[in-house]
Write a protein that holds these residues in place. Structure first.
Motif, short mmCIF file in Angstrom:
data_model
loop_
_atom_site.label_atom_id
_atom_site.label_comp_id
_atom_site.label_asym_id
_atom_site.label_seq_id
_atom_site.Cartn_x
_atom_site.Cartn_y
_atom_site.Cartn_z
N GLN A 1 0.87 -1.23 0.00
CA GLN A 1 -0.01 -0.06 0.13
C GLN A 1 1.01 1.29 -0.03
O GLN A 1 1.13 1.89 1.12
N ARG B 1 -0.34 4.87 1.42
CA ARG B 1 -0.23 4.83 2.83
C ARG B 1 0.78 4.58 3.48
O ARG B 1 1.22 5.33 4.50
N MET C 1 2.74 7.99 3.78
CA MET C 1 2.11 8.92 4.72
C MET C 1 2.85 8.47 6.08
O MET C 1 3.32 9.41 6.66
N ALA D 1 -0.49 9.94 -1.37
CA ALA D 1 -0.01 9.93 0.19
C ALA D 1 -0.39 11.16 0.62
O ALA D 1 -0.58 11.49 1.76
N THR E 1 -2.77 13.17 0.00
CA THR E 1 -4.33 13.21 0.32
C THR E 1 -4.30 12.61 1.67
O THR E 1 -5.24 12.99 2.57
N TYR E 2 -3.69 11.47 1.83
CA TYR E 2 -3.78 10.73 3.20
C TYR E 2 -3.44 11.43 4.19
O TYR E 2 -4.08 11.43 5.29
N ASP F 1 -5.81 13.96 5.44
CA ASP F 1 -6.91 13.59 5.97
C ASP F 1 -6.77 12.91 7.33
O ASP F 1 -7.21 13.20 8.32
N HIS F 2 -5.05 12.36 7.64
CA HIS F 2 -4.80 11.89 8.92
C HIS F 2 -4.79 13.17 9.92
O HIS F 2 -5.32 12.99 10.98
#
Length: 279
Positions: free
Chosen positions: A224, A227, A230, A267, A269-270, A273-274
Motif C-alpha cells: 500500500q 499509505r 504517509m 499519500a 491526500t492521506y 486526512d490523517h
C-alpha cells in the motif's frame, strides 16, 4: 496551536516538498554518586508523600544526594512515583552511577504492587511505563546479573500494558517481537495491528516500521505504497536525532525514490486526512 499540532502540520510541508522533488527534504526542528547517597544522613519526613515531594524538588534543584535519600524513603513507604523516579534515575545514570539491576528492582516493585481491582488512575501512566521497562529488561536480560533473557515474560509484560493501558511503547515492542521472532514465530501479520495502534498514537518508530511493511508488502500483506509514504513522512518529520533516527531517514529516502508521482500525490491526500482526524 499546540506544539504537537505544529509538529504534525509541518509534515505536510515536508511531504509537499518531497512530492515535487523527493530528494529535497525539509529538516525537522530539531550530583552525588549512589554510594554517597546511601551514606547520607537520613532526614525525617512526616509521610512518604512528603518525602516524594521533597525528593522531586531536590532533584529539580540539582541536589541529587538529598533527592535520592528522600525518594528512597518514599519508595520504601510504597509511593509508586518515587519507585518510578528512582528506576529512571538508575536506568539513565542521572546523578548516580548507572545501575540496571536497581532500576529493574524499582520498576518491578511497581509491577508487583499494582492493584488492577482498585487502581489509582493518577499513577496509570507510570505503571504502564514500569510494565514496559520490566518487559524490555526481561527480553534482553542484564549482563552479569540475575536477570536472564525471558521472552515469555517480556511478552506477558508488553501484552498487559498494550491491552490494559493502551501503551504505545508496549504495542510497538509487541510488534517487534513478532517481526523479529523473539520468543514467537516471525509473523508480520501479527505485528501489523500493534504497529497500527502505536502509529495512530504518534509513536515514531511504529510509524516508520508500519510504513516499511506497507511499502514493500510482507508475509501476504499487499503493498500500500501511498499509505506507507504517509506513515514514513510522519516518522521522517519527527526524526530529529541524526544518529539514532538515521534508519528512519534512510527508509523515507528509499521509499520516496522508488515511489511514483501518483503514489506521492495520493499519500499527500492521506496525510491531510490523517492530520484533520488528529486535530
Amino acid at each position: 496551536m499546540s506544539m504537537l499540532t505544529s509538529s504534525r502540520i509541518a509534515a505536510l510541508a515536508l511531504f509537499g516538498a518531497a512530492a515535487c522533488l523527493w530528494g529535497t527534504h525539509i529538516r525537522a526542528l530539531e550530583g552525588a554518586d549512589g554510594a554517597a547517597a546511601d551514606k547520607a544522613p537520613t532526614k525525617l519526613y512526616q509521610t512518604p508523600r512528603a518525602a516524594l515531594k521533597a525528593g522531586l524538588e531536590d532533584f529539580q534543584s540539582g541536589d541529587s544526594r538529598s533527592a535520592i535519600e528522600a525518594l528512597k524513603y518514599a519508595a520504601a513507604g510504597g509511593e509508586p512515583r518515587a519507585q518510578w523516579k528512582l528506576a529512571k534515575i538508575y536506568a539513565s545514570g542521572d546523578g548516580v552511577p548507572r545501575d540496571d539491576v536497581k532500576a529493574y528492582d524499582y520498576f518491578s516493585q511497581i509491577v508487583v504492587n499494582y492493584d488492577e481491582d482498585s487502581p489509582n488512575r493518577r499513577d496509570l501512566p507510570i505503571v504502564a511505563s514500569a510494565f514496559v521497562a520490566v518487559g524490555v529488561y526481561s527480553l534482553n536480560g542484564i549482563s552479569d546479573a540475575r536477570v536472564r533473557p525471558d521472552p515469555a515474560r517480556a511478552m506477558q509484560m508488553f501484552q498487559y500494558a498494550a491491552t490494559n493501558f493502551g501503551d504505545a511503547n508496549a504495542q510497538y515492542n509487541l510488534a517487534r517481537m513478532h517481526l523479529d521472532g523473539a520468543g514467537v514465530g516471525k509473523d508480520s501479520r501479527q505485528a501489523l495491528p500493534w504497529l497500527r495502534l502505536a502509529a495512530e498514537k504518534g509513536h515514531v518508530q511504529a510509524e516508520a516500521m508500519l510504513g516499511q511493511i506497507l511499502f514493500a508488502g510482507m508475509d501476504g500483506i499487499p503493498p500500500q505504497r501511498a499509505r506507507a509514504l504517509m506513515w514514513l513522512t510522519l516518522a521522517r518529520e519527527a526524526a530529529i536525532d541524526s544518529k539514532k533516527d538515521q534508519w528512519i531517514i534512510d527508509l523515507y529516502d528509499r521509499a520516496m525514490g522508488a515511489a511514483s508521482d501518483e503514489d506521492r500525490q495520493l499519500a499527500l491526500t492521506y496525510l491531510e486526512d490523517h492530520l484533520k482526524r488528529q486535530y
